[in-house]
Design an enzyme around this catalytic site. Structure first.
Site, mmCIF file in Angstrom:
data_model
loop_
_atom_site.group_PDB
_atom_site.id
_atom_site.type_symbol
_atom_site.label_atom_id
_atom_site.label_comp_id
_atom_site.label_asym_id
_atom_site.label_seq_id
_atom_site.Cartn_x
_atom_site.Cartn_y
_atom_site.Cartn_z
ATOM 1 N N GLU A 1 3.890 -5.723 7.398
ATOM 2 C CA GLU A 1 3.000 -4.764 8.067
ATOM 3 C C GLU A 1 3.284 -4.616 9.561
ATOM 4 O O GLU A 1 3.100 -3.542 10.137
ATOM 5 C CB GLU A 1 1.530 -5.162 7.859
ATOM 6 C CG GLU A 1 0.985 -4.862 6.471
ATOM 7 C CD GLU A 1 1.275 -5.952 5.448
ATOM 8 O OE1 GLU A 1 2.114 -6.834 5.730
ATOM 9 O OE2 GLU A 1 0.653 -5.917 4.373
ATOM 10 N N GLY B 1 0.559 -5.446 0.350
ATOM 11 C CA GLY B 1 -0.510 -5.586 -0.646
ATOM 12 C C GLY B 1 -0.014 -6.135 -1.982
ATOM 13 O O GLY B 1 -0.779 -6.758 -2.720
ATOM 14 N N GLU C 1 0.062 -9.741 -1.459
ATOM 15 C CA GLU C 1 -1.331 -10.201 -1.348
ATOM 16 C C GLU C 1 -2.016 -10.245 -2.720
ATOM 17 O O GLU C 1 -2.829 -11.132 -2.977
ATOM 18 C CB GLU C 1 -2.099 -9.288 -0.389
ATOM 19 C CG GLU C 1 -1.627 -9.453 1.052
ATOM 20 C CD GLU C 1 -2.235 -8.430 1.978
ATOM 21 O OE1 GLU C 1 -2.123 -7.220 1.675
ATOM 22 O OE2 GLU C 1 -2.825 -8.820 2.996
ATOM 23 N N ALA D 1 0.852 -1.186 0.000
ATOM 24 C CA ALA D 1 0.000 0.000 0.000
ATOM 25 C C ALA D 1 0.887 1.235 0.000
ATOM 26 O O ALA D 1 2.041 1.176 0.428
ATOM 27 C CB ALA D 1 -0.868 -0.003 1.250
#
Ligand code: COA
Length: 261
Positions: free
Chosen positions: A135, A112, A115, A67
């Site tokens: 994270e 992300g 992911e 992100a």
């Protein structure tokens, strides 16, 4: 004019490549980039001429480094929640795309970015690939399904090591543990992903759509339920035009001409 955050190329008929295009920010998933991905996925889902989707990162340093942390500053809860709701929707849409998907990873695939790759059907890694869910180092936890999809993909032990000890894995290790289906030298990554996509063009599209759904949904269902789903799918495919065409082509010793019906 500003560069678009996502590029779309047709590599050959039926094979689309989507490229995350913010190389100076290691292709971090800004809101405009997520929006562009969502719009592309909507178009692709509705377009049966697209048979395979390859996801790639621009530049040679990253697939996607997660992100866009710059957007997280300032404890803006509503904006943060909106970003998370949207990205969950987009990740689920990628996973649920009717067409097979391939993540071609060079450099960082973090947070992300990793992911997103976990939502793809296949991962192909370059030797430079570095995959992780960092994270925890930000005081946060994954939000794009990572805690769940990674544990399902590689088991609780490796997933816990990556999340709780912040362990990044190399492309070589991803290949060794079966997360990646192929390991390529960096300069050969695009060709490796394309070769996989070309192989996919030879199979019946309806059968691929059903099989990818069975692989994902069946994993989370009790075994007898998943087996019933599997059987229903096969009976349906047998009665489809492509099912009959595939059988006839084999017996006639010719290439099948699948129509997606
Ligand atoms: N969000 C926003 N910007 C990011 C980013 C992210 N997730 N990842 C990298 N960038 C930016 C950096 O801020 C830097 O921008 P700048 O040149 O304007 O300062 C640029 O991309 C290059 O990254 P840099 O950190 O200088 O490269 P590096 O080689 O020193 O480190 C990483 C590479 C991937 C280890 C490091 O960038 C990193 O840890 N990124 C964050 C990864 C992460 O936590 N992802 C999960 C987010 S929830």
């Amino acid at each position: 004019m500003a560069e678009p955050p996502m590029l779309r190329d047709t590599l050959e008929p039926g094979i689309i490549r989507l490229t995350f295009n913010r190389p100076d920010k290691l292709n971090a998933l800004s809101t405009p980039l997520i929006a562009a991905l969502e719009a592309e996925l909507d178009r692709i889902a509705a377009d049966p001429a697209v048979r395979v989707v390859i996801l790639a990162g621009a530049g040679d340093r990253a697939f996607v480094a997660g992100a866009d942390i710059a957007e997280y500053r300032g404890n803006r809860a509503a904006a943060f929640a909106a970003y998370q709701f949207r990205s969950r929707r987009v990740f689920d849409r990628l996973e649920g795309l009717p067409q097979p998907t391939i993540a071609a990873i060079r450099g960082y695939a973090l947070g992300g970015g990793f992911e997103l790759a976990l939502c793809c059907d296949l991962i192909v890694c370059a030797r430079s690939a570095r995959l992780g869910l960092p994270e925890g180092q930000l005081g946060l936890s994954p939000g794009g399904g990572g805690t769940q999809r990674l544990s399902r993909a590689v088991g609780k032990g490796i997933a816990s090591d990556m999340m709780l000890a912040g362990r990044r894995i190399t492309g070589e290790r991803a290949y060794a543990i079966g997360l990646a289906v192929e390991l390529a030298d960096d300069e050969d990554l695009a060709a490796a992903a394309l070769a996989r996509a070309q192989a996919m063009l030879k199979l019946a599209p309806l059968a691929q759509t059903e099989m990818k759904r069975l692989i994902r949904q069946g994993f989370d269902a009790p075994l007898p339920v998943a087996q019933s789903l599997e059987q229903e799918v096969l009976l349906r495919l047998y009665g489809s035009e492509d099912g009959q065409e595939g059988i006839a082509a084999f017996l006639d010793k010719r290439q099948p001409n699948f129509k997606g019906k």
